[in-house]
Motif scaffolding. Structure first.
Motif, PDB file in Angstrom:
ATOM      1  N   ALA A 164      -4.064  -5.157  -0.681  1.00 44.84           N
ATOM      2  CA  ALA A 164      -3.848  -4.943  -2.117  1.00 44.84           C
ATOM      3  C   ALA A 164      -2.775  -5.883  -2.656  1.00 44.84           C
ATOM      4  O   ALA A 164      -2.925  -6.457  -3.740  1.00 44.84           O
ATOM      5  CB  ALA A 164      -3.464  -3.495  -2.372  1.00 44.84           C
ATOM      6  N   LEU A 165      -1.703  -6.049  -1.902  1.00 45.61           N
ATOM      7  CA  LEU A 165      -0.616  -6.938  -2.338  1.00 45.61           C
ATOM      8  C   LEU A 165      -1.050  -8.395  -2.369  1.00 45.61           C
ATOM      9  O   LEU A 165      -0.591  -9.163  -3.225  1.00 45.61           O
ATOM     10  CB  LEU A 165       0.604  -6.771  -1.430  1.00 45.61           C
ATOM     11  CG  LEU A 165       1.385  -5.479  -1.629  1.00 45.61           C
ATOM     12  CD1 LEU A 165       2.306  -5.222  -0.440  1.00 45.61           C
ATOM     13  CD2 LEU A 165       2.176  -5.526  -2.927  1.00 45.61           C
ATOM     14  N   SER A 166      -1.934  -8.783  -1.470  1.00 47.50           N
ATOM     15  CA  SER A 166      -2.396 -10.180  -1.481  1.00 47.50           C
ATOM     16  C   SER A 166      -3.215 -10.481  -2.729  1.00 47.50           C
ATOM     17  O   SER A 166      -3.087 -11.550  -3.329  1.00 47.50           O
ATOM     18  CB  SER A 166      -3.185 -10.507  -0.216  1.00 47.50           C
ATOM     19  OG  SER A 166      -4.416  -9.829  -0.192  1.00 47.50           O
ATOM     20  N   VAL A 167      -4.057  -9.525  -3.137  1.00 47.42           N
ATOM     21  CA  VAL A 167      -4.830  -9.718  -4.371  1.00 47.42           C
ATOM     22  C   VAL A 167      -3.879  -9.732  -5.571  1.00 47.42           C
ATOM     23  O   VAL A 167      -4.025 -10.552  -6.483  1.00 47.42           O
ATOM     24  CB  VAL A 167      -5.912  -8.634  -4.529  1.00 47.42           C
ATOM     25  CG1 VAL A 167      -6.613  -8.757  -5.877  1.00 47.42           C
ATOM     26  CG2 VAL A 167      -6.930  -8.729  -3.404  1.00 47.42           C
ATOM     27  N   LEU A 168      -2.906  -8.843  -5.553  1.00 50.24           N
ATOM     28  CA  LEU A 168      -1.916  -8.805  -6.637  1.00 50.24           C
ATOM     29  C   LEU A 168      -1.167 -10.134  -6.722  1.00 50.24           C
ATOM     30  O   LEU A 168      -1.011 -10.708  -7.811  1.00 50.24           O
ATOM     31  CB  LEU A 168      -0.936  -7.652  -6.409  1.00 50.24           C
ATOM     32  CG  LEU A 168       0.132  -7.441  -7.476  1.00 50.24           C
ATOM     33  CD1 LEU A 168      -0.491  -7.161  -8.834  1.00 50.24           C
ATOM     34  CD2 LEU A 168       1.056  -6.300  -7.056  1.00 50.24           C
ATOM     35  N   GLY A 169      -0.726 -10.639  -5.571  1.00 51.24           N
ATOM     36  CA  GLY A 169      -0.033 -11.929  -5.549  1.00 51.24           C
ATOM     37  C   GLY A 169      -0.914 -13.055  -6.059  1.00 51.24           C
ATOM     38  O   GLY A 169      -0.461 -13.923  -6.812  1.00 51.24           O
ATOM     39  N   ASP A 170      -2.172 -13.044  -5.670  1.00 55.73           N
ATOM     40  CA  ASP A 170      -3.117 -14.058  -6.135  1.00 55.73           C
ATOM     41  C   ASP A 170      -3.280 -13.983  -7.652  1.00 55.73           C
ATOM     42  O   ASP A 170      -3.314 -15.014  -8.343  1.00 55.73           O
ATOM     43  CB  ASP A 170      -4.456 -13.861  -5.440  1.00 55.73           C
ATOM     44  CG  ASP A 170      -5.383 -15.050  -5.560  1.00 55.73           C
ATOM     45  OD1 ASP A 170      -5.075 -16.004  -6.291  1.00 55.73           O
ATOM     46  OD2 ASP A 170      -6.440 -15.027  -4.902  1.00 55.73           O
ATOM     47  N   ALA A 171      -3.365 -12.773  -8.183  1.00 60.48           N
ATOM     48  CA  ALA A 171      -3.491 -12.613  -9.637  1.00 60.48           C
ATOM     49  C   ALA A 171      -2.277 -13.200 -10.348  1.00 60.48           C
ATOM     50  O   ALA A 171      -2.417 -13.912 -11.351  1.00 60.48           O
ATOM     51  CB  ALA A 171      -3.654 -11.138  -9.996  1.00 60.48           C
ATOM     52  N   TRP A 172      -1.087 -12.935  -9.824  1.00 56.66           N
ATOM     53  CA  TRP A 172       0.120 -13.446 -10.474  1.00 56.66           C
ATOM     54  C   TRP A 172       0.235 -14.954 -10.329  1.00 56.66           C
ATOM     55  O   TRP A 172       0.700 -15.626 -11.252  1.00 56.66           O
ATOM     56  CB  TRP A 172       1.361 -12.738  -9.946  1.00 56.66           C
ATOM     57  CG  TRP A 172       1.438 -11.276 -10.297  1.00 56.66           C
ATOM     58  CD1 TRP A 172       1.893 -10.281  -9.505  1.00 56.66           C
ATOM     59  CD2 TRP A 172       1.067 -10.654 -11.533  1.00 56.66           C
ATOM     60  NE1 TRP A 172       1.811  -9.073 -10.150  1.00 56.66           N
ATOM     61  CE2 TRP A 172       1.308  -9.278 -11.401  1.00 56.66           C
ATOM     62  CE3 TRP A 172       0.525 -11.117 -12.729  1.00 56.66           C
ATOM     63  CZ2 TRP A 172       1.044  -8.363 -12.415  1.00 56.66           C
ATOM     64  CZ3 TRP A 172       0.255 -10.205 -13.746  1.00 56.66           C
ATOM     65  CH2 TRP A 172       0.516  -8.864 -13.587  1.00 56.66           C
ATOM     66  N   VAL A 173      -0.199 -15.512  -9.201  1.00 61.31           N
ATOM     67  CA  VAL A 173      -0.205 -16.977  -9.041  1.00 61.31           C
ATOM     68  C   VAL A 173      -1.085 -17.600 -10.111  1.00 61.31           C
ATOM     69  O   VAL A 173      -0.685 -18.542 -10.801  1.00 61.31           O
ATOM     70  CB  VAL A 173      -0.706 -17.395  -7.636  1.00 61.31           C
ATOM     71  CG1 VAL A 173      -1.084 -18.868  -7.600  1.00 61.31           C
ATOM     72  CG2 VAL A 173       0.346 -17.106  -6.579  1.00 61.31           C
ATOM     73  N   ARG A 174      -2.283 -17.090 -10.254  1.00 63.89           N
ATOM     74  CA  ARG A 174      -3.236 -17.653 -11.212  1.00 63.89           C
ATOM     75  C   ARG A 174      -2.784 -17.456 -12.655  1.00 63.89           C
ATOM     76  O   ARG A 174      -3.121 -18.246 -13.529  1.00 63.89           O
ATOM     77  CB  ARG A 174      -4.610 -17.036 -11.001  1.00 63.89           C
ATOM     78  CG  ARG A 174      -5.200 -17.413  -9.646  1.00 63.89           C
ATOM     79  CD  ARG A 174      -6.537 -16.782  -9.459  1.00 63.89           C
ATOM     80  NE  ARG A 174      -7.010 -16.860  -8.102  1.00 63.89           N
ATOM     81  CZ  ARG A 174      -8.286 -16.987  -7.782  1.00 63.89           C
ATOM     82  NH1 ARG A 174      -9.205 -17.058  -8.719  1.00 63.89           N
ATOM     83  NH2 ARG A 174      -8.646 -17.033  -6.528  1.00 63.89           N
ATOM     84  N   LYS A 175      -2.013 -16.412 -12.883  1.00 65.45           N
ATOM     85  CA  LYS A 175      -1.501 -16.150 -14.229  1.00 65.45           C
ATOM     86  C   LYS A 175      -0.248 -16.979 -14.519  1.00 65.45           C
ATOM     87  O   LYS A 175       0.179 -17.102 -15.658  1.00 65.45           O
ATOM     88  CB  LYS A 175      -1.207 -14.652 -14.363  1.00 65.45           C
ATOM     89  CG  LYS A 175      -1.037 -14.198 -15.780  1.00 65.45           C
ATOM     90  CD  LYS A 175      -1.255 -12.711 -15.861  1.00 65.45           C
ATOM     91  CE  LYS A 175      -0.785 -12.086 -17.120  1.00 65.45           C
ATOM     92  NZ  LYS A 175      -1.186 -12.612 -18.349  1.00 65.45           N
ATOM     93  N   GLY A 176       0.357 -17.529 -13.464  1.00 61.97           N
ATOM     94  CA  GLY A 176       1.549 -18.356 -13.640  1.00 61.97           C
ATOM     95  C   GLY A 176       2.856 -17.606 -13.501  1.00 61.97           C
ATOM     96  O   GLY A 176       3.911 -18.140 -13.819  1.00 61.97           O
ATOM     97  N   ASP A 177       2.805 -16.369 -13.012  1.00 60.57           N
ATOM     98  CA  ASP A 177       4.018 -15.581 -12.820  1.00 60.57           C
ATOM     99  C   ASP A 177       4.480 -15.741 -11.364  1.00 60.57           C
ATOM    100  O   ASP A 177       4.248 -14.879 -10.517  1.00 60.57           O
ATOM    101  CB  ASP A 177       3.759 -14.116 -13.162  1.00 60.57           C
ATOM    102  CG  ASP A 177       5.035 -13.286 -13.198  1.00 60.57           C
ATOM    103  OD1 ASP A 177       6.070 -13.744 -12.679  1.00 60.57           O
ATOM    104  OD2 ASP A 177       4.977 -12.164 -13.736  1.00 60.57           O
ATOM    105  N   THR A 178       5.149 -16.855 -11.103  1.00 57.55           N
ATOM    106  CA  THR A 178       5.549 -17.198  -9.737  1.00 57.55           C
ATOM    107  C   THR A 178       6.472 -16.170  -9.097  1.00 57.55           C
ATOM    108  O   THR A 178       6.245 -15.788  -7.947  1.00 57.55           O
ATOM    109  CB  THR A 178       6.177 -18.604  -9.705  1.00 57.55           C
ATOM    110  OG1 THR A 178       5.238 -19.528 -10.283  1.00 57.55           O
ATOM    111  CG2 THR A 178       6.502 -19.033  -8.296  1.00 57.55           C
ATOM    112  N   PRO A 179       7.506 -15.678  -9.771  1.00 65.66           N
ATOM    113  CA  PRO A 179       8.378 -14.692  -9.115  1.00 65.66           C
ATOM    114  C   PRO A 179       7.630 -13.418  -8.681  1.00 65.66           C
ATOM    115  O   PRO A 179       7.828 -12.918  -7.574  1.00 65.66           O
ATOM    116  CB  PRO A 179       9.433 -14.365 -10.174  1.00 65.66           C
ATOM    117  CG  PRO A 179       9.455 -15.566 -11.055  1.00 65.66           C
ATOM    118  CD  PRO A 179       8.041 -16.067 -11.084  1.00 65.66           C
TER     119      PRO A 179
END
Length: 144
Positions: A101-116
């Motif tokens: 679940a966290l990996s998908v969440l991290g991927d979503a934030w990467v693609r959205k541009g929210d690096t932190p």
């Protein structure tokens, strides 16, 4: 007196998939075959049924597939929402599912541009699987 000849007291080993996994597998197949839009429609449509019959494992797989398909469609906020729903359903000691679940969440934030936010989610996912030897399908999936 009852006939106990065919009855065993041995524990039944439960596999990694729920009894209605074929429903989640079909949604996942659509996603992997390039039809993320179909997977996004199928997964939520199946959730009321598998939830009602108590197939918690298939519920997790449907949310996970939906989240992955939403990433593919560019629906990053919705993918993150699915990930948060998954995290709310998963026992904190279930490291494999939490990492997925966290990996998908991290991927979503990467693609959205929210690096932190992406780094936070991906670092937590990595910490959950770092150094363990996968023994189940879910652990192998999470460690990839």
């Amino acid at each position: 007196m009852a006939d106990d000849a065919g009855v065993s007291s041995a524990l039944v080993i439960r596999g990694p998939f729920g009894p209605y996994d074929h429903v989640a597998a079909l949604a996942h197949e659509h996603y992997t075959d390039g039809f993320a839009d179909v997977a996004v429609q199928m997964a939520p449509a199946a959730l009321p049924f598998v939830s009602e019959v108590g197939d918690v494992t298939t519920v997790l797989y449907l949310h996970y597939t939906s989240a992955c398909a939403k990433l593919e469609l560019g629906l990053y906020d919705e993918a993150a929402g699915e990930s948060y729903q998954l995290l709310g359903m998963i026992d904190e000691h279930n490291h494999a599912w939490r990492a997925k679940a966290l990996s998908v969440l991290g991927d979503a934030w990467v693609r959205k541009g929210d690096t932190p936010a992406a780094i936070d989610a991906l670092a937590e996912a990595y910490a959950l699987v770092e150094g363990f030897t996968p023994r189940t399908y879910d652990e192998l999936s999470a460690a990839q």
